[in-house]
Design an enzyme around this catalytic site. Sequence first.
Site, mmCIF file in Angstrom:
data_model
loop_
_atom_site.group_PDB
_atom_site.id
_atom_site.type_symbol
_atom_site.label_atom_id
_atom_site.label_comp_id
_atom_site.label_asym_id
_atom_site.label_seq_id
_atom_site.Cartn_x
_atom_site.Cartn_y
_atom_site.Cartn_z
ATOM 1 N N LEU A 198 0.869 -1.168 0.000
ATOM 2 C CA LEU A 198 0.000 0.000 0.000
ATOM 3 C C LEU A 198 0.910 1.223 0.000
ATOM 4 O O LEU A 198 1.964 1.209 0.651
ATOM 5 C CB LEU A 198 -0.903 0.021 1.237
ATOM 6 C CG LEU A 198 -2.065 -0.977 1.286
ATOM 7 C CD1 LEU A 198 -2.736 -0.928 2.661
ATOM 8 C CD2 LEU A 198 -3.086 -0.712 0.192
ATOM 9 N N ASP A 199 0.527 2.258 -0.711
ATOM 10 C CA ASP A 199 1.332 3.471 -0.701
ATOM 11 C C ASP A 199 1.416 4.040 0.710
ATOM 12 O O ASP A 199 0.557 3.772 1.560
ATOM 13 C CB ASP A 199 0.743 4.513 -1.649
ATOM 14 C CG ASP A 199 0.999 4.179 -3.116
ATOM 15 O OD1 ASP A 199 1.815 3.267 -3.370
ATOM 16 O OD2 ASP A 199 0.386 4.814 -3.991
ATOM 17 N N LYS A 200 2.438 4.852 0.947
ATOM 18 C CA LYS A 200 2.676 5.398 2.275
ATOM 19 C C LYS A 200 1.455 6.143 2.816
ATOM 20 O O LYS A 200 1.131 6.063 3.996
ATOM 21 C CB LYS A 200 3.898 6.320 2.235
ATOM 22 C CG LYS A 200 4.349 6.815 3.593
ATOM 23 C CD LYS A 200 5.551 7.734 3.473
ATOM 24 C CE LYS A 200 6.725 7.022 2.845
ATOM 25 N NZ LYS A 200 7.940 7.875 2.822
ATOM 26 N N ASP A 241 -1.653 5.594 1.950
ATOM 27 C CA ASP A 241 -2.841 4.744 1.972
ATOM 28 C C ASP A 241 -3.016 4.084 3.345
ATOM 29 O O ASP A 241 -2.066 3.947 4.117
ATOM 30 C CB ASP A 241 -2.753 3.666 0.896
ATOM 31 C CG ASP A 241 -2.747 4.245 -0.503
ATOM 32 O OD1 ASP A 241 -3.195 5.396 -0.669
ATOM 33 O OD2 ASP A 241 -2.272 3.553 -1.438
ATOM 34 N N LYS A 278 -1.004 -0.746 -8.006
ATOM 35 C CA LYS A 278 -1.672 0.569 -8.000
ATOM 36 C C LYS A 278 -2.778 0.642 -9.061
ATOM 37 O O LYS A 278 -3.025 1.699 -9.633
ATOM 38 C CB LYS A 278 -0.645 1.671 -8.225
ATOM 39 C CG LYS A 278 0.467 1.701 -7.178
ATOM 40 C CD LYS A 278 1.401 2.879 -7.345
ATOM 41 C CE LYS A 278 0.712 4.164 -6.981
ATOM 42 N NZ LYS A 278 1.666 5.300 -6.905
#
Length: 280
Positions: A147-149, A151, A231
């Site tokens: 997961l992105d930072k 998110d 993503k």
Amino acid sequence: MSRGDSNNDKKASGRQGGTFRKKSYARGNAPVKKNALPKQNSDPDSIRLNKYVSNSGVCSRRDADIYIAAGNVTVNGTPITEMGYKVKLTDEVKFDGRLLNPVKKEYVLLNKPKDFSTTIRDEKGKRHVSGLISNASKSKLLPVDKLDKEDTGLLLFTNDGDLSKRLKSPINGLRKIYHLVLDKDLRSVDLAKIQEGVVVDEKLVKVQDISFIDGAPKREVGIEIYSSRGKIVQRLFEQLDYTVIKLDRVIYGGLTKKDLPRGHWRYLTDQEVINLKMIK
């Protein structure tokens, strides 16, 4: 005769030609040589053989005792039937000829908070999700996906490489539901396009469901998708000129955030592990 003289006479009687006689055995009276078991391990890091077998996933610890007693387990090539026998992690332990891995498989679910990285610790030493589950296991647990930072939401950790590989497969059919906040209201016409399928990098992305959130602005939507492409949710909306400014994963392969506050983790139940392993 003094006691000393008597002792000297006894010693002399055991000599012949100035040397001691070697003790000999008549035929059939020699000591029987027994097959030596591997030396019992006293290493403080050693573990009981039944636990080693159980950790490998072959059977329960109670059943392991039965198999050990029956001679099904070997340590460094030697069958071991002794209850309570201890081995090191570096020993070669086999069950019916199959090499065992003694590392217990563990599964931890985290409700990831914002501003924690899921990639290898970056150059600036930013906070990493591994620190949030550091007390969960002595084994090295890795996130199944990323997961992105910025998110938030569900993130699964495990040392089960086979399961991790299967869940990351693009054809695994792993169900994921996200709560999104967009940079602007989602138009109904674009919602319909997403329902029909949107081409991203020359591949059609189909979603199982997408809808507005009841009682929330039109820029908040829920989306259910099975794709494991990196993503893919963000890229899907970019195709339609939207930016995802908040992403929260609320369901992951049947796992939910119920009773799991942000920043907290829990172990998966046996049934949850079984359900994940049934995913092809």
